[in-house]
Design a protein around this motif. Structure first.
Motif, PDB file in Angstrom:
ATOM      1  N   PRO A   1      34.828  10.149  -4.559  1.00  0.00           N
ATOM      2  CA  PRO A   1      36.103   9.074  -4.833  1.00  0.00           C
ATOM      3  C   PRO A   1      35.963   8.664  -6.306  1.00  0.00           C
TER       4      PRO A   1
ATOM      5  N   GLU B   1      35.689  10.721  -8.756  1.00  0.00           N
ATOM      6  CA  GLU B   1      36.701  11.938  -9.366  1.00  0.00           C
ATOM      7  C   GLU B   1      38.050  11.646  -9.180  1.00  0.00           C
ATOM      8  N   LEU B   2      38.270  11.285  -7.908  1.00  0.00           N
ATOM      9  CA  LEU B   2      39.642  10.906  -7.780  1.00  0.00           C
ATOM     10  C   LEU B   2      40.104   9.808  -8.544  1.00  0.00           C
ATOM     11  N   ARG B   3      39.586   8.745  -8.455  1.00  0.00           N
ATOM     12  CA  ARG B   3      39.825   7.305  -9.568  1.00  0.00           C
ATOM     13  C   ARG B   3      40.061   7.870 -11.010  1.00  0.00           C
TER      14      ARG B   3
ATOM     15  N   ALA C   1      40.917  10.929 -12.052  1.00  0.00           N
ATOM     16  CA  ALA C   1      42.248  11.648 -12.139  1.00  0.00           C
ATOM     17  C   ALA C   1      43.284  10.746 -12.059  1.00  0.00           C
TER      18      ALA C   1
ATOM     19  N   LEU D   1      47.138   7.814  -6.197  1.00  0.00           N
ATOM     20  CA  LEU D   1      47.021   9.314  -6.169  1.00  0.00           C
ATOM     21  C   LEU D   1      46.778   9.894  -4.547  1.00  0.00           C
TER      22      LEU D   1
ATOM     23  N   VAL E   1      46.029  13.576  -2.605  1.00  0.00           N
ATOM     24  CA  VAL E   1      45.727  14.886  -2.615  1.00  0.00           C
ATOM     25  C   VAL E   1      45.732  15.548  -1.207  1.00  0.00           C
TER      26      VAL E   1
ATOM     27  N   LEU F   1      43.094  13.282   0.841  1.00  0.00           N
ATOM     28  CA  LEU F   1      42.320  12.109  -0.055  1.00  0.00           C
ATOM     29  C   LEU F   1      43.403  11.531  -0.904  1.00  0.00           C
TER      30      LEU F   1
ATOM     31  N   VAL G   1      43.777   7.415  -3.678  1.00  0.00           N
ATOM     32  CA  VAL G   1      43.170   6.335  -4.090  1.00  0.00           C
ATOM     33  C   VAL G   1      44.303   5.391  -4.565  1.00  0.00           C
TER      34      VAL G   1
ATOM     35  N   ALA H   1      39.339   4.181  -2.397  1.00  0.00           N
ATOM     36  CA  ALA H   1      39.581   5.450  -2.034  1.00  0.00           C
ATOM     37  C   ALA H   1      39.707   5.725  -0.543  1.00  0.00           C
TER      38      ALA H   1
ATOM     39  N   ARG I   1      39.875   8.671   2.886  1.00  0.00           N
ATOM     40  CA  ARG I   1      39.866   9.989   3.548  1.00  0.00           C
ATOM     41  C   ARG I   1      40.649  10.191   4.771  1.00  0.00           C
TER      42      ARG I   1
END
Length: 109
Positions: free
Chosen positions: A1, A3-5, A7, A16, A18, A26, A28, A34, A36
């Motif tokens: 989570p 890494e997603l934040r 990004a 975002l 993905v 995934l 956020v 975040a 799933r």
């Protein structure tokens, strides 16, 4: 989570998502939460256009004021419904809503 934040922050976007095909998605949101997202259980054989159907489902839910969790579920429902019909972007809205109710969604830390 995290890494997603990160990004989402680098890209300067509020939300975002993905998508990962049969592995769900995934996401956020602007609040930093975040998610799933799983997939609906279907035996469709026509995946072409499912990403576009996912986005269309999310935007349809957003247009009526639904929160991110509902947007994600309807997106996944639309993507799954797309796989059941030959031709890209052929989605029965009732089927998309039906499948959306089956989609697992977990809030991540």
């Amino acid at each position: 989570p995290d890494e997603l934040r990160a990004a989402a922050s680098r890209l300067r976007v509020g939300t975002l998502v993905v998508t990962m095909g049969r592995d769900g998605a995934l996401a956020v949101g602007p609040d930093g939460v975040a998610w799933r997202l799983g997939t609906a259980s279907v035996s469709g054989h026509f995946p072409v256009g499912s990403g576009d159907a996912f986005l269309a489902g999310m935007l349809a839910a957003r247009a009526v004021g639904a929160g991110l969790a509902s947007q994600l579920r309807l997106g996944a429902g639309a993507a799954a419904a797309n796989t059941e019909q030959p031709g890209a972007g052929v989605v029965d809205p009732r089927r998309a809503v039906e499948l959306a109710a089956q989609v697992p969604l977990d809030r991540l830390a």
